[in-house]
Design an enzyme around this catalytic site. Structure first.
Site, PDB file in Angstrom:
ATOM      1  N   GLU A 186       0.807  -1.229   0.000  1.00 31.75           N
ATOM      2  CA  GLU A 186       0.000   0.000   0.000  1.00 31.75           C
ATOM      3  C   GLU A 186       0.835   1.271   0.000  1.00 31.75           C
ATOM      4  O   GLU A 186       0.653   2.155   0.851  1.00 31.75           O
ATOM      5  CB  GLU A 186      -0.976  -0.004   1.182  1.00 31.75           C
ATOM      6  CG  GLU A 186      -2.033  -1.086   1.043  1.00 31.75           C
ATOM      7  CD  GLU A 186      -3.210  -0.929   1.987  1.00 31.75           C
ATOM      8  OE1 GLU A 186      -3.141  -0.109   2.928  1.00 31.75           O
ATOM      9  OE2 GLU A 186      -4.226  -1.616   1.777  1.00 31.75           O
ATOM     10  N   GLU A 215      -5.275  -8.520  -0.059  1.00 31.13           N
ATOM     11  CA  GLU A 215      -6.067  -8.307   1.158  1.00 31.13           C
ATOM     12  C   GLU A 215      -7.517  -8.088   0.766  1.00 31.13           C
ATOM     13  O   GLU A 215      -7.806  -7.480  -0.271  1.00 31.13           O
ATOM     14  CB  GLU A 215      -5.597  -7.074   1.948  1.00 31.13           C
ATOM     15  CG  GLU A 215      -4.322  -7.282   2.718  1.00 31.13           C
ATOM     16  CD  GLU A 215      -3.890  -6.046   3.511  1.00 31.13           C
ATOM     17  OE1 GLU A 215      -4.774  -5.305   3.996  1.00 31.13           O
ATOM     18  OE2 GLU A 215      -2.676  -5.845   3.633  1.00 31.13           O
TER      19      GLU A 215
HETATM   20  C1  BG6 Z   1      -4.642  -2.341   4.894  1.00 28.94           C
HETATM   21  C2  BG6 Z   1      -3.310  -2.692   5.479  1.00 28.94           C
HETATM   22  O1  BG6 Z   1      -4.703  -0.939   4.825  1.00 28.94           O
HETATM   23  O2  BG6 Z   1      -5.793  -2.679   5.578  1.00 28.94           O
HETATM   24  C3  BG6 Z   1      -3.331  -3.591   6.692  1.00 28.94           C
HETATM   25  O3  BG6 Z   1      -2.435  -3.214   4.509  1.00 28.94           O
HETATM   26  C4  BG6 Z   1      -4.538  -3.242   7.535  1.00 28.94           C
HETATM   27  O4  BG6 Z   1      -2.123  -3.427   7.363  1.00 28.94           O
HETATM   28  C5  BG6 Z   1      -5.785  -3.512   6.719  1.00 28.94           C
HETATM   29  O5  BG6 Z   1      -4.591  -3.892   8.756  1.00 28.94           O
HETATM   30  C6  BG6 Z   1      -7.073  -3.241   7.469  1.00 28.94           C
HETATM   31  O6  BG6 Z   1      -7.042  -1.948   8.003  1.00 28.94           O
HETATM   32  P1  BG6 Z   1      -7.279  -1.666   9.533  1.00 28.94           P
HETATM   33  O7  BG6 Z   1      -7.017  -0.223   9.709  1.00 28.94           O
HETATM   34  O8  BG6 Z   1      -8.676  -2.067   9.811  1.00 28.94           O
HETATM   35  O9  BG6 Z   1      -6.296  -2.518  10.272  1.00 28.94           O
END
Ligand code: BG6
Length: 468
Positions: free
Chosen positions: A165, A368
């Protein structure tokens, strides 16, 4: 388009799940690890820091056994740069190197393909103190780190992700703890340029050093919709797609600055300095695939000039506040939201595949995708039907994208097991495995399979044929 018959998931599809080192490992200063920028970041009040996290550093064997039981054919995790090179540039830390050998060996023994993120937000603090990514020396530091990784693990790891990211670090770095408050746009886009150069060097090194190595970038992707069909709304959506996505992907794939992105940077006084030789580095090699993290889409309208509305919006890495003179954020009335306010848009995932595929024709990997929720452990069980629904709906859209002819190589839901969220603590959970701890009470950190665990097990066992 609707199909009477869907194409199946291809053989060898990477049924995976994802984590990141600083959010899962804990052991933040164990065995010679140096501090990272995240270790000096103060989490919002009431939320945990990352010092213990899910204690995966000490429990990795138990965790890998659970991932094997889940049936994963691949697992995406990140290597902590300051565990390998504690001060970013000096001696390699043998204990840190050994830890990832143990982890990778355990995965390989269970037939799980490792997918390694080389850098997931945790820049060594020593580099940050020398200017971080605004200092060109960090490009060399990253290239050396990349070389250490490829030489150490290249015999065992084929799939590599350069930087997690990067776009969110530039656009929302203050929220996720990777940018100091008050960093100017000019500085941010200079750091962006340097990260692009570092990434391009990693592409070259990987192809030179890793037999059959495959490497790609891993930006966040939140396809931008116009609020209406008013041509100015369409242009505003196009602008944000360029600023949020195409700037990063065009540089990664073709080594060129998107002209609309460049015009935006000039307009904002944020165009980076480009030195002789930079463009040659950027165009010297290409990624083998494109990875992207997908949580939702965004909807925007032409800029209204209403500063108060913009400033009143709750914003984080998935919810833009808007930008003066460029776009206003809008709510999408067709989409539900999670408990944390993120819109849920499975169809947007298929649209994202199409957008990326039409533009680049490179294999795509979802690195993700997942639902953050307040799970409850009751009598050793966690009933999370909302997560099953979320993941099922997204996997169904992946199959539609495959039926569209898009080359999709894998899916890494976030997260494999519970971990600490970037800025909302441990109460915001994503995993298939519940880790029993609270924000400040570590309890036993025991692991419990959630209902979604058994469900994903069946999905994988049937190669995506049984989503029910
Ligand atoms: C992404 C990141 O932005 O989303 C992760 O790569 C992150 O590190 C995931 O945990 C979910 O976001 P959050 O803020 O709910 O942890």
């Amino acid at each position: 388009m609707q199909y009477r018959e869907l194409k199946p998931f291809p053989d060898g599809f990477l049924w995976s799940a994802a984590t990141a080192a600083y959010q899962i490992e804990g052991a933040w200063d164990a065995d010679g690890k140096g501090p990272s920028i995240i270790d000096t970041w103060t989490p919002p009040e009431g939320t945990s820091d990352f010092t213990v996290a899910s204690d995966h550093y000490h429990r990795y064997a138990e965790d890998v056994a659970l991932l094997a039981e889940l049936g994963l054919t691949a697992y995406r995790f990140s290597i902590s740069w300051p565990r390998i090179i504690p001060d970013g540039t000096g001696e390699v830390n043998p204990a840190g190197v050994a830890f990832y050998h143990r982890l990778i060996d355990a995965l390989v023994e269970h037939g799980i393909e490792p997918i390694v993120t080389m850098y997931h937000f945790d820049l060594p603090l020593a580099l940050d103190q020398q200017g971080g990514w605004s200092n060109r020396a960090t490009i060399d530091a990253y290239a050396r780190y990349a070389e250490v990784l490829f030489r150490e693990y290249g015999e065992k790891v084929k799939y590599w992700l350069t930087i997690n990211e990067q776009n969110n670090m530039i656009l929302y770095g203050e929220v996720i703890g990777t940018a100091r408050p008050g960093t100017t746009k000019r500085e941010l886009y200079q750091t962006n340029h340097h990260m692009m150069l570092a990434q391009a060097r990693a592409f070259r090194l990987c192809h030179a050093l890793v037999p059959d190595g495959r490497i790609g970038p891993a930006p966040n992707f939140a396809l931008v919709y116009p609020e209406t069909c008013h041509p100015l709304d369409v242009l505003a959506a196009d602008d944000l797609n360029v600023i949020r996505h195409w700037l990063y992907f065009d540089l990664a794939v073709d080594g060129v600055y998107n002209s609309i992105a460049w015009a935006y940077l000039e307009e904002k006084g944020a165009a980076p300095e480009i030195l002789p030789g930079d463009l040659e580095i950027l165009t010297a090699d290409r990624p083998d695939f494109l990875a992207f993290n997908y949580y939702n889409t965004q909807t925007v309208a032409r800029p209204s000039g209403d500063d108060a509305e913009r400033q009143s919006r709750v914003a984080d890495q998935q919810m833009s506040p808007g930008e003066e003179g460029v776009y206003d954020s809008a709510d999408n009335p067709y989409l539900a939201r999670t408990e944390f306010g993120w819109e849920v848009d499975p169809i947007g995932l298929r649209a994202s595949f199409r957008a990326l595929w039409n533009r680049y024709r490179l294999p795509l990997l979802v690195t993700e995708n997942g639902l953050g929720a307040f799970d409850r452990l009751i009598d050793g069980q966690v009933h999370d039907p909302y997560r099953i629904d979320y993941l099922r709906d997204h996997i169904a859209q992946i199959q539609l994208a495959i039926s569209d002819g898009v080359e999709v190589i894998g899916y890494c839901p976030w997260s494999a097991i519970d971990l600490v969220s970037t800025h909302q603590g441990v109460a915001k959970r994503y995993g298939f495995v519940y880790v029993d701890r609270d924000e400040f009470d570590l309890k036993e950190l025991a692991r419990y399979r959630k209902d979604s665990f058994a469900w994903y097990q069946r999905v994988i066992a049937s190669n995506g044929a049984e989503l029910g």
